[in-house]
Design a protein around this motif. Structure first.
Motif, PDB file in Angstrom:
ATOM      1  N   LEU A 126       0.833  -1.199   0.000  1.00 16.99           N
ATOM      2  CA  LEU A 126       0.000   0.000   0.000  1.00 16.99           C
ATOM      3  C   LEU A 126       0.870   1.251   0.000  1.00 16.99           C
ATOM      4  N   VAL A 127       1.940   1.213   0.772  1.00 17.37           N
ATOM      5  CA  VAL A 127       2.844   2.369   0.824  1.00 17.37           C
ATOM      6  C   VAL A 127       3.447   2.606  -0.565  1.00 17.37           C
ATOM      7  N   GLY A 128       3.911   1.509  -1.191  1.00 18.24           N
ATOM      8  CA  GLY A 128       4.514   1.651  -2.521  1.00 18.24           C
ATOM      9  C   GLY A 128       3.529   2.232  -3.513  1.00 18.24           C
ATOM     10  N   SER A 129       2.310   1.673  -3.529  1.00 20.49           N
ATOM     11  CA  SER A 129       1.349   2.182  -4.503  1.00 20.49           C
ATOM     12  C   SER A 129       0.954   3.607  -4.149  1.00 20.49           C
ATOM     13  N   GLY A 130       0.894   3.906  -2.845  1.00 27.84           N
ATOM     14  CA  GLY A 130       0.558   5.265  -2.420  1.00 27.84           C
ATOM     15  C   GLY A 130       1.564   6.268  -2.962  1.00 27.84           C
ATOM     16  N   LEU A 131       2.849   5.883  -2.904  1.00 32.19           N
ATOM     17  CA  LEU A 131       3.881   6.795  -3.411  1.00 32.19           C
ATOM     18  C   LEU A 131       3.703   7.030  -4.909  1.00 32.19           C
ATOM     19  N   LEU A 132       3.379   5.960  -5.636  1.00 30.86           N
ATOM     20  CA  LEU A 132       3.199   6.123  -7.080  1.00 30.86           C
ATOM     21  C   LEU A 132       1.968   6.962  -7.390  1.00 30.86           C
ATOM     22  N   VAL A 133       0.910   6.746  -6.598  1.00 32.69           N
ATOM     23  CA  VAL A 133      -0.294   7.546  -6.824  1.00 32.69           C
ATOM     24  C   VAL A 133       0.004   9.016  -6.550  1.00 32.69           C
ATOM     25  N   ARG A 134       0.784   9.259  -5.490  1.00 32.22           N
ATOM     26  CA  ARG A 134       1.162  10.644  -5.200  1.00 32.22           C
ATOM     27  C   ARG A 134       1.992  11.221  -6.345  1.00 32.22           C
ATOM     28  N   SER A 135       2.874  10.391  -6.910  1.00 29.99           N
ATOM     29  CA  SER A 135       3.669  10.871  -8.045  1.00 29.99           C
ATOM     30  C   SER A 135       2.764  11.244  -9.199  1.00 29.99           C
ATOM     31  N   LEU A 136       1.788  10.374  -9.457  1.00 34.89           N
ATOM     32  CA  LEU A 136       0.871  10.622 -10.569  1.00 34.89           C
ATOM     33  C   LEU A 136       0.095  11.905 -10.317  1.00 34.89           C
ATOM     34  N   ALA A 137      -0.412  12.032  -9.071  1.00 36.60           N
ATOM     35  CA  ALA A 137      -1.160  13.242  -8.737  1.00 36.60           C
ATOM     36  C   ALA A 137      -0.256  14.459  -8.912  1.00 36.60           C
ATOM     37  N   GLY A 138       1.000  14.325  -8.471  1.00 35.31           N
ATOM     38  CA  GLY A 138       1.946  15.428  -8.606  1.00 35.31           C
ATOM     39  C   GLY A 138       2.148  15.796 -10.069  1.00 35.31           C
ATOM     40  N   LEU A 139       2.280  14.753 -10.917  1.00 41.80           N
ATOM     41  CA  LEU A 139       2.497  14.989 -12.345  1.00 41.80           C
ATOM     42  C   LEU A 139       1.306  15.689 -12.966  1.00 41.80           C
ATOM     43  N   LEU A 140       0.100  15.231 -12.575  1.00 40.08           N
ATOM     44  CA  LEU A 140      -1.095  15.821 -13.161  1.00 40.08           C
ATOM     45  C   LEU A 140      -1.297  17.233 -12.637  1.00 40.08           C
ATOM     46  N   ASP A 141      -0.684  17.517 -11.499  1.00 42.49           N
ATOM     47  CA  ASP A 141      -0.841  18.801 -10.851  1.00 42.49           C
ATOM     48  C   ASP A 141       0.174  19.822 -11.355  1.00 42.49           C
ATOM     49  N   VAL A 142       1.201  19.328 -12.030  1.00 39.19           N
ATOM     50  CA  VAL A 142       2.242  20.224 -12.502  1.00 39.19           C
ATOM     51  C   VAL A 142       1.632  21.263 -13.424  1.00 39.19           C
ATOM     52  N   ARG A 184      12.758   2.260  -1.289  1.00 37.31           N
ATOM     53  CA  ARG A 184      14.001   2.794  -1.857  1.00 37.31           C
ATOM     54  C   ARG A 184      14.163   2.381  -3.311  1.00 37.31           C
ATOM     55  N   PHE A 185      13.659   1.160  -3.628  1.00 41.67           N
ATOM     56  CA  PHE A 185      13.796   0.681  -4.997  1.00 41.67           C
ATOM     57  C   PHE A 185      12.863   1.414  -5.954  1.00 41.67           C
ATOM     58  N   LEU A 186      11.914   2.135  -5.379  1.00 39.88           N
ATOM     59  CA  LEU A 186      10.965   2.861  -6.218  1.00 39.88           C
ATOM     60  C   LEU A 186      11.482   4.230  -6.623  1.00 39.88           C
ATOM     61  N   SER A 187      12.583   4.680  -5.963  1.00 37.99           N
ATOM     62  CA  SER A 187      12.900   6.109  -6.047  1.00 37.99           C
ATOM     63  C   SER A 187      12.994   6.610  -7.479  1.00 37.99           C
ATOM     64  N   SER A 188      13.502   5.761  -8.416  1.00 41.59           N
ATOM     65  CA  SER A 188      13.664   6.281  -9.775  1.00 41.59           C
ATOM     66  C   SER A 188      12.319   6.428 -10.483  1.00 41.59           C
ATOM     67  N   LEU A 189      11.269   5.837  -9.923  1.00 41.64           N
ATOM     68  CA  LEU A 189       9.965   5.929 -10.580  1.00 41.64           C
ATOM     69  C   LEU A 189       9.127   7.064 -10.013  1.00 41.64           C
ATOM     70  N   LEU A 190       9.608   7.669  -8.925  1.00 42.37           N
ATOM     71  CA  LEU A 190       8.779   8.655  -8.239  1.00 42.37           C
ATOM     72  C   LEU A 190       9.010  10.049  -8.800  1.00 42.37           C
ATOM     73  N   PHE A 191       7.995  10.873  -8.649  1.00 39.30           N
ATOM     74  CA  PHE A 191       8.110  12.261  -9.102  1.00 39.30           C
ATOM     75  C   PHE A 191       7.671  13.158  -7.966  1.00 39.30           C
ATOM     76  N   ASP A 192       8.572  13.984  -7.509  1.00 41.56           N
ATOM     77  CA  ASP A 192       8.218  15.024  -6.567  1.00 41.56           C
ATOM     78  C   ASP A 192       7.650  14.481  -5.257  1.00 41.56           C
ATOM     79  N   VAL A 193       8.081  13.298  -4.855  1.00 44.68           N
ATOM     80  CA  VAL A 193       7.649  12.768  -3.572  1.00 44.68           C
ATOM     81  C   VAL A 193       8.799  11.909  -3.034  1.00 44.68           C
ATOM     82  N   SER A 194       9.058  12.039  -1.736  1.00 43.41           N
ATOM     83  CA  SER A 194      10.210  11.320  -1.185  1.00 43.41           C
ATOM     84  C   SER A 194       9.825   9.878  -0.892  1.00 43.41           C
ATOM     85  N   THR A 195      10.812   8.984  -0.843  1.00 40.46           N
ATOM     86  CA  THR A 195      10.497   7.578  -0.594  1.00 40.46           C
ATOM     87  C   THR A 195      10.001   7.366   0.833  1.00 40.46           C
ATOM     88  N   THR A 196      10.183   8.363   1.685  1.00 43.13           N
ATOM     89  CA  THR A 196       9.702   8.211   3.060  1.00 43.13           C
ATOM     90  C   THR A 196       8.589   9.209   3.344  1.00 43.13           C
TER      91      THR A 196
END
Lengths: 937, 112
Positions: free
Chosen positions: A534-550, A886-898
């Motif tokens: 859930l945490v991993g997917s949450g980070l990706l969803v936040r990245s997506l939201a961040g991207l759409l929000d740019v 940590r392994f997700l970091s290269s896939l994330l946008f504008d959100v920290s792994t923690t």
């Protein structure tokens, strides 16, 4: 006389044992059928026959149901022993099937969970298999490398495209047994009256040797055709040969004419001999990261490298990609050393163009791994976690059932069944469950695989070939076996360890809460695993939201872009005046339509990547050029910035007077245009307004010497870097807000906008209301302006933004799906354990309540029970999440792994699920009627 | 209910009894008819032939071959005969059941 239904009778005839036995059965059924036709009518008799025939078929077709031949050749004792062993296994199997059918809800749940787990893993594995594991299409796939350059001026940027002279220097390296250059380009093929644009890929002769491919017709390129200006020849792709030339094998030996752009000569026709046709399955290999692979894959014509003319002898023109095969016995390090030395040599001999040049080789396998490995690895890890959650879930369900069957097992043990026998029976049941789950899982994998292909943005090379091959099936079998062992063995061992006396004495209430301990661990594990997912997917969803929000710096809601198909340049020589006339016509017609707010045009299609051009610039106010840096340069026509809604910060945008100055009365050049009045510019310092700058990196003394003297039409001054336009300064007339023109995930590049037109350009229209509804009308209006210039593609900018976020969206959707499944299963698992615990403890509850415990106390006890499982699980899950993200970091946008918000929200969600799972069992516990329960004793 | 020593399943007992009751008329369709009339539902022929094969293997039943009838086309038919061992087993079964029931009739009546 009426006859029994055909199909059933024929199948029956095949399945029944030969001889009298089969004949008699067939006769019996036919006799009964005819009796029934008279008594019940034909229809009912037919259905009766079908039903019964298939039951008899079942009897003889299933090996374990087939009666043993009484006159068998085995000696009685051996036959008996064998039939004993197989028969008891068969019995176990049938027992297992019956157990499945007896509790259909649990079985369906288990099979569904297993199918999802195994299916998801198999689908992802088939993708990994196709994209990462299958050997690259080379004879020696592990020894093929790509040559990549780097310049100290751009330390972050690998230069994938090599200048032709540099390639020639690397080509002779002793480290390579083969070296090949590849260069895609576009040509206009003469097909009757038409001159359609086709993708022509140039490559050198050794490429096909490296790939071990021969043309299906004719010959490959010859080594002498790699050298400049050979006798022109062409090889066709299978598709082009089939679709355009009707697959005529006499085509080899005939000729084909095309028009292409030649530096210094313009568009010139060239007639080539067709010497071969490539096989249907031939595809050029995918190379370095960032490659526009689609261009390669769509190669329709193949030309020898020697036909390529642009940038011959110029170390400043980056044109080719180079692949090489390491010579036998050469290590990667040795090849790297040799290439690096060659690059140093080039830098020394040509400091002006090649200052700070270095080069190295990277194995193609490595490139492929870097390019796709992370995403697929993360997906695989996620699907493996799902499988673990499924295993834990099913194990705890089975464990619950094993405990419920404690009494049955105890009775059997006391009647003399050995533990091994019981263990085997339980394991066979697991195999029945697992096998069914795996079978359904293959279906899920099949659907999941096509879904994956549909969801994936189209940039994953090889994914289209994903499917079930032997390796994928082996993987599915292995995963299923592992799953069965994981979920089946524990409960089986645990279930058969009971002491019959204890089990029988406790009167079916089982060994109290102690028997639940392994289930508790399993539930805790599930909570932990699903929280981390859930945490991993949450980070990706936040990245997506961040991207759409740019804020991309342009309006995405109401703008439509129309990419125009360029007219064949030789058919319609469009000079700037023509282009401008065309554009003005479009502006007048479209701009006058209702609901159209403004019209603009620019060379590039925003967010399509790669079409805007990097450029260097030198301030013209006597200041030193400063550190060299690249800026984006976008050529536009008036209206562009207004239509895209890019805010003007200071000064003004282009106006018609600029157009007059730039375009009118000056001889048009094909490549470079006069740069007089100029553009809006993003400049780091706001005082830039009104300043001048030059195009390219120029020697300040050259600038001093030529400024104000050079006139358009003069020969270029001696010593001017003629890769750049002539020394006419550009004036900054306005400053606009940043625009993410290329990529949403990166900071806006410094950009300047010049007035210019190109043979390809994109028209932007801003409308009132729904752009989708307006699109066809506008498209028709633009199409009508000039029959030679059609709209190639049209889409609302919102679609372009959606495409630009496709990668992240894909990852977020898939991981969220997985996490949702995991959380759901965890909830069900927890619910099952608690409900089961309540049902075992009704007696205890009753005693407590008759001794004065209130309802709240009892339900509180159950909720506490749930939290005791949930809270440590959440603790482990958070730890696992911190390690895993940590392994997700290269896939994330504008959100920290923690990211604390994601962790907190995921924890809250899991907590809610835990409490929800507690609610019903707790509620049920309070409804215990002490008197009734105790009376049952 | 499997009775010790006889190794006979419940359904097999019923089939054996039906064949015995039918005597010279013990063809498979007739056996099915008898069982269906008693059970009041359609019976799977697969189960029936499976039971007949098992009874045969255990030696409780054998068959003779008879020529085809009009309804069967060209196909011959089997007439089943309960063997001596089969008859003995049926008797044993009966005595076991009767011994179990001894004195129970009144009790059943009393409960009802």
């Amino acid at each position: 006389m009426s006859r029994p239904p055909r199909v059933s009778r024929i199948v029956l005839g095949i399945v029944l044992p030969p001889g009298l036995r089969g004949e008699a059965v067939l006769g019996d059924l036919e006799e009964e059928f005819r009796t029934r036709v008279e008594r019940q009518g034909r229809t009912r008799a037919t259905w009766w026959y079908r039903r019964q025939a298939w039951r008899v078929i079942g009897l003889y077709a299933l090996p374990w149901r087939r009666p043993v031949d009484p006159g068998g050749i085995l000696s009685p004792s051996a036959a008996a022993r064998r039939s004993n062993a197989t028969e008891s296994l068969i019995q176990d199997f049938r027992h297992g099937v019956r157990q499945l059918v007896r509790s259909p809800w649990i079985s369906t749940l288990v099979v569904a969970a297993l199918a999802l787990g195994i299916g998801a893993n198999t689908a992802i594995f088939s993708a990994i298999d196709a994209v990462l594991l299958r050997p690259l299409p080379f004879v020696q796939p592990d020894r093929v490398v790509q040559i990549i350059e780097r310049r100290t001026a751009f330390p972050d940027q690998s230069e994938v495209q090599l200048p032709l002279p540099n390639f020639a220097d690397y080509e002779g390296a002793a480290s390579f047994s083969h070296v090949a250059a590849i260069r895609p380009g576009q040509v206009y093929v003469h097909e009757g009256d038409r001159r359609p644009q086709r993708v022509a890929v140039h490559f050198s002769s050794e490429l096909l040797d490296m790939m071990g491919v021969r043309p299906e017709l004719g010959r490959a390129f010859l080594p002498q055709e790699d050298r400049p200006d050979p006798d022109p020849v062409v090889i066709l792709s299978h598709a082009y040969w089939q679709d355009e030339l009707g697959g005529d094998s006499a085509v080899v030996g005939s000729s084909l004419t095309l028009t292409r752009f030649v530096q210094g000569e313009g568009y010139v026709p060239l007639t080539l001999d067709i010497v071969g046709v490539m096989p249907e399955e031939f595809r050029l290999p995918a190379l370095q990261i960032g490659d526009d692979y689609k261009v390669w894959a769509e190669g329709e014509l193949f030309l020898p490298m020697g036909v390529w003319t642009w940038g011959r002898g110029d170390r400043g023109r980056h044109a080719l990609r180079a692949v090489a095969e390491l010579a036998p016995g050469t290590s990667l390090a040795a090849a790297n050393a040799e290439i690096a030395a060659a690059a140093r040599g080039i830098a020394e001999s040509d400091p002006e163009r090649s200052e700070g040049l270095s080069a190295r080789v990277i194995p193609l396998k490595e490139i492929r791994r870097v390019r796709h490995g992370t995403v697929l690895g993360v997906l695989w890890a996620a699907s493996a976690l799902i499988l673990l959650v499924v295993c834990a879930n099913v194990a705890s369900l089975l464990l619950g059932r094993a405990l419920a069957r404690e009494r049955e097992l105890a009775v059997r043990t006391s009647l003399g069944a050995s533990r091994g026998r019981l263990l085997r029976q339980l394991l066979v049941e697991s195999v029945v469950l697992g096998g069914t789950g795996a079978a359904v899982g293959l279906l899920v994998a099949h659907w999941g695989g096509s879904l994956l292909k549909r969801l994936t943005p189209g940039n994953v090379h090889g994914l289209a070939n994903a499917g079930f091959d032997l390796r994928v099936l082996l993987f599915a079998a292995g995963a299923s076996l592992l799953t069965i062992l994981l979920f089946g063995l524990g409960p089986a061992v645990r279930g058969t360890r009971t002491h019959p006396a204890d089990a029988l004495r406790s009167g079916g209430r089982g060994g109290g809460a102690g028997g639940l301990r392994p289930m508790r661990w399993l539930v805790m594990g599930q909570v932990a695993l699903s929280l981390s997912l859930l945490v991993g997917s949450g980070l990706l969803v936040r990245s997506l939201a961040g991207l759409l929000d740019v804020d991309p710096g342009f309006d995405t809601e109401a703008t439509i872009r129309f990419v125009l198909a360029p007219p064949p340049p030789f058919a319609k020589a469009m000079e700037h005046g023509d282009r401008l006339a065309f554009y003005n016509e479009v502006r007048t017609r479209v701009g006058g339509m209702p609901r159209v707010r403004s019209v603009g045009a620019g060379r590039i299609a925003l967010l399509s990547g790669g079409l805007s051009s990097g450029a260097d610039m030198t301030p013209a106010d006597g200041m030193p050029p400063g550190p060299r840096r690249e800026v984006e340069w976008i050529s536009v026509l008036p209206g562009f910035l207004e239509t895209l809604g890019t805010p003007l910060v200071r000064g003004r945008t282009h106006n018609e007077a600029d157009v007059e100055r730039v375009f009118m009365g000056v001889g048009a050049q094909d490549l470079w245009d006069p740069w007089e009045g100029v553009p809006a510019l993003v400049w780091p310092d706001a005082d830039a307004l009104g300043k001048f700058f030059f195009w390219g990196i120029q020697d300040p003394s050259m600038v001093e010497a030529n400024i104000g003297h050079w006139q358009w039409g003069d020969p270029w001054p001696e010593g001017w870097d003629n890769r750049y336009p002539p020394p006419v300064p550009l004036k900054v007339v306005g400053i606009v807000a940043d625009m993410l023109s290329v990529d949403l995930t990166e900071a806006a590049p410094p950009t300047f906008y010049t007035l210019n037109s190109y043979s390809t350009f994109t028209i932007y229209v801003r409308v009132l209301g729904d752009p989708v509804a307006m699109l066809p009308v506008l498209r028709a209006a633009i199409d009508a302006v000039d029959p030679d210039i059609g709209v190639e593609s049209a889409e609302p900018m919102a679609t372009a933004v959606r495409n630009a976020t496709a990668d992240t969206r894909f990852q977020a959707v898939l991981l969220t799906l997985f996490a949702g499944l995991a959380v759901l299963m965890t909830g069900l698992g927890l619910f099952g354990v608690l409900a089961y615990a309540v049902s075992r403890r009704t007696h205890e509850m009753a005693v407590r309540m008759s001794l004065g415990a209130r309802r709240g106390d009892v339900s509180g006890m159950i909720v506490r029970d749930g939290l005791v499982l949930g809270v440590p699980g959440i603790g482990f899950g958070l730890g696992l999440g911190l390690l895993g993200t940590r392994f997700l970091s290269s896939l994330l946008f504008d959100v920290s792994t923690t990211d604390p918000l994601t962790f907190a929200a995921s924890t809250a969600l899991v907590l809610v699920v835990v409490l929800t799972a507690c609610w019903w069992p707790a509620e049920r516990a309070t409804r215990v009627h002490p008197m009734e329960v105790l009376r049952e004793e | 209910m499997t009775i010790r020593n006889t190794d006979l399943g419940e359904f097999e007992q019923l089939v054996l009894l039906a064949a015995f009751r039918l005597g010279p008329d013990a063809y498979a369709p007739r056996i099915a008819e008898v069982l269906e009339a008693r059970a009041d539902r359609e019976m799977s022929r697969g189960t029936l032939y499976g039971a007949l094969d098992r009874l045969e293997r255990k030696g409780f039943i054998e068959f003779t071959v008879e020529p085809p009838t009009n309804l069967r086309g060209t196909r011959r038919r089997r007439r089943f005969i309960v063997t001596a061992a089969g008859i003995k087993t049926l008797e044993q079964l009966r005595s076991v059941v009767e011994r179990m029931w001894e004195g129970m009739g009144e009790r059943l009546a009393g409960e009802a």
